[in-house]
Design a protein around this motif. Structure first.
Motif: not given
Length: 240
Positions: A163-169, A175-177, A179-185, A200-205
């Motif tokens: 996905i794109t940075d914009e889609e994550l935003a 995002v299940k974490s 304290n830690v956000r996936p690196p963007m940019g 079942v699941d989908s998460q940034p990793c």
């Protein structure tokens, strides 16, 4: 020039040819492409060897990022002579070790499905992994083990979506974490999806994973520890 991190699109790639693009004073070196995973997101970096054209091998103790995620540093073991700039190498990861880490990392994702609480910390290991949750509830570890093994036995596919940075935003809830956000940019972000259509699941990793839940094998929750009033640490272990 950013390295071509081949593992991002092929978790089962065990070797590749590469050219040395930079050698640092401390002996670490960069290549134009690599199949070696760099330490990140709680998963240790790969170990293995870099074989020169003459057949001699350089033992690699770990792989880690440099100042940015675009830089992947191969770290020779103590006493090893680093390659020279422009050397052609054949990189070979320690596959049995990587496979254990992949199985464990996928197991951590399954645990986050069974325990849908915010994640406050995680660490992937060869024989034991831990996931910390922001939760105060009492939960039975045998019941958690049974629920995880049900997902393993169902043999769900595990795969990457982008996905794109914009889609994550626009969808911060994936995002299940806590304290830690996936690196963007970098333009795009990888999601680890489990199940047909991510049922079942989908998460940034950005870590490496097995290709189906069945490959995780026998696992269990060895211990649940109380780490504060609202924090529980789950320890995942392989069955004997």
């Amino acid at each position: 020039m950013p390295v071509d991190a081949l593992y991002r699109n092929d978790f089962t790639l065990t070797s590749c040819d590469a050219v040395v693009t930079s050698v640092h004073e401390n002996g670490t070196f960069e290549t134009d492409r690599t199949c070696f995973y760099a330490t990140s997101g709680g998963q240790p970096g790969d170990t293995g060897i870099a074989r020169r054209a003459d057949g001699s091998a350089i033992a690699l103790a770990v792989t880690r990022h440099g100042e940015t995620k675009d830089i992947i540093l191969h770290v020779p073991a103590e006493g090893e002579t680093p390659p020279a700039l422009g050397d052609r190498l054949h990189l070979e990861i320690d596959w049995p070790r990587r496979l254990k880490l992949m199985r464990m990392h996928t197991a951590c994702h399954l645990l986050s499905v069974v325990c849908p609480y915010p994640i406050t910390g995680a660490s992937v290991g060869e024989d034991e992994s831990r996931v910390d949750f922001d939760m105060s509830e009492t939960i039975d570890r045998q019941a958690v083990t049974a629920a995880m093994m049900k997902l393993v036995a169902e043999d769900h596919p595990v795969y990457v979506q982008w996905i794109t940075d914009e889609e994550l935003a626009a969808n911060p809830g994936i995002v299940k974490s806590k304290n830690v956000r996936p690196p963007m940019g970098m333009g795009r972000i990888s999601l680890i999806a489990i199940g047909e259509n991510a049922s079942v699941d989908s998460q940034p990793c950005g870590g490496t994973h097995v290709l189906s839940t069945d490959e995780v094998g026998g696992i269990h929750i060895g211990k649940i520890e109380k780490k504060g009033r609202e924090n529980r640490r789950f320890r995942i272990r392989f069955d004997a």
